[in-house]
Design a protein around this motif. Structure first.
Motif, short mmCIF file in Angstrom:
data_model
loop_
_atom_site.label_atom_id
_atom_site.label_comp_id
_atom_site.label_asym_id
_atom_site.label_seq_id
_atom_site.Cartn_x
_atom_site.Cartn_y
_atom_site.Cartn_z
N GLY A 223 0.84 -1.19 0.00
CA GLY A 223 0.00 0.00 0.00
C GLY A 223 0.88 1.24 0.00
N VAL A 224 0.40 2.32 -0.56
CA VAL A 224 1.16 3.57 -0.60
C VAL A 224 0.34 4.66 0.07
N ARG A 225 0.93 5.31 1.04
CA ARG A 225 0.31 6.45 1.72
C ARG A 225 1.20 7.66 1.50
N TRP A 226 0.58 8.82 1.37
CA TRP A 226 1.32 10.04 1.07
C TRP A 226 0.96 11.13 2.07
N THR A 227 1.94 11.93 2.42
CA THR A 227 1.71 13.14 3.20
C THR A 227 2.57 14.26 2.63
N PRO A 228 2.03 15.48 2.57
CA PRO A 228 2.84 16.60 2.12
C PRO A 228 3.79 17.09 3.21
N LEU A 229 3.57 16.65 4.44
CA LEU A 229 4.36 17.10 5.58
C LEU A 229 5.68 16.35 5.67
N TYR B 256 -5.23 2.64 8.81
CA TYR B 256 -6.59 2.60 9.32
C TYR B 256 -6.89 1.24 9.95
N PRO B 257 -7.79 1.20 10.93
CA PRO B 257 -8.12 -0.07 11.58
C PRO B 257 -8.58 -1.16 10.60
N GLY B 258 -9.24 -0.77 9.54
CA GLY B 258 -9.74 -1.74 8.56
C GLY B 258 -8.74 -2.15 7.50
N ASP B 259 -7.55 -1.55 7.51
CA ASP B 259 -6.52 -1.92 6.53
C ASP B 259 -6.07 -3.36 6.75
N ARG B 260 -5.79 -4.04 5.68
CA ARG B 260 -5.33 -5.43 5.78
C ARG B 260 -4.02 -5.51 6.56
N ASP B 261 -3.92 -6.49 7.44
CA ASP B 261 -2.72 -6.67 8.25
C ASP B 261 -1.53 -7.13 7.44
N ASP B 262 -1.77 -7.81 6.31
CA ASP B 262 -0.69 -8.38 5.53
C ASP B 262 -0.15 -7.45 4.45
N VAL B 263 -0.64 -6.22 4.39
CA VAL B 263 -0.17 -5.26 3.40
C VAL B 263 0.98 -4.44 3.99
N GLY C 219 1.13 -3.75 7.96
CA GLY C 219 -0.10 -3.26 8.58
C GLY C 219 -0.29 -3.74 10.00
N SER C 220 -0.07 -5.02 10.24
CA SER C 220 -0.26 -5.56 11.59
C SER C 220 0.71 -4.95 12.60
N ASP C 221 1.93 -4.63 12.17
CA ASP C 221 2.92 -4.04 13.08
C ASP C 221 2.59 -2.59 13.40
#
Length: 108
Positions: free
Chosen positions: A24-30, A38-45, A65-67
């Motif tokens: 998964g890819v997450r982005w922040t401008p900061l 997120y709580p619903g995100d897959r643990d294995d991603v 994700g799980s970590d």
């Protein structure tokens, strides 16, 4: 970068992967921003944090994700309650590339 297909569908609802089957890819401008999981995100991603307002962007690191779902990183005050992992706790991107087989080496 990794030689894997990228799914850029912003309407995907499965909390799944953006790159290949499990990245998964997450982005922040900061520049100091953390990795949001997120709580619903897959643990294995494996969630990768990309940082920057303009190009060139920087890959800050990644975490499974799980970590990332640790009580100490839980943030109720966010717009949507979530886990927020500090950049200093992320694994290096070199560790991620070492866990992905080259596309020509994959088996069906």
């Amino acid at each position: 970068f990794l030689g894997l297909p990228w799914d850029d569908n912003p309407h995907r609802k499965d909390s799944g992967a953006d790159v290949g089957d499990d990245i998964g890819v997450r982005w922040t401008p900061l520049g100091h921003g953390g990795l949001i999981v997120y709580p619903g995100d897959r643990d294995d991603v494996r969630q990768v944090l990309v940082v920057g307002h303009t190009y060139p962007l920087r890959i800050a690191g990644w975490m499974l994700g799980s970590d990332a779902k640790r009580e100490e990183w839980w943030r109720e005050w966010m717009r949507e309650p979530t886990y927020l992992v500090p950049q200093r706790r992320l694994r290096g991107i070199d560790e991620l590339t070492g866990t992905i087989p080259h596309p020509n080496e994959r088996t069906a």
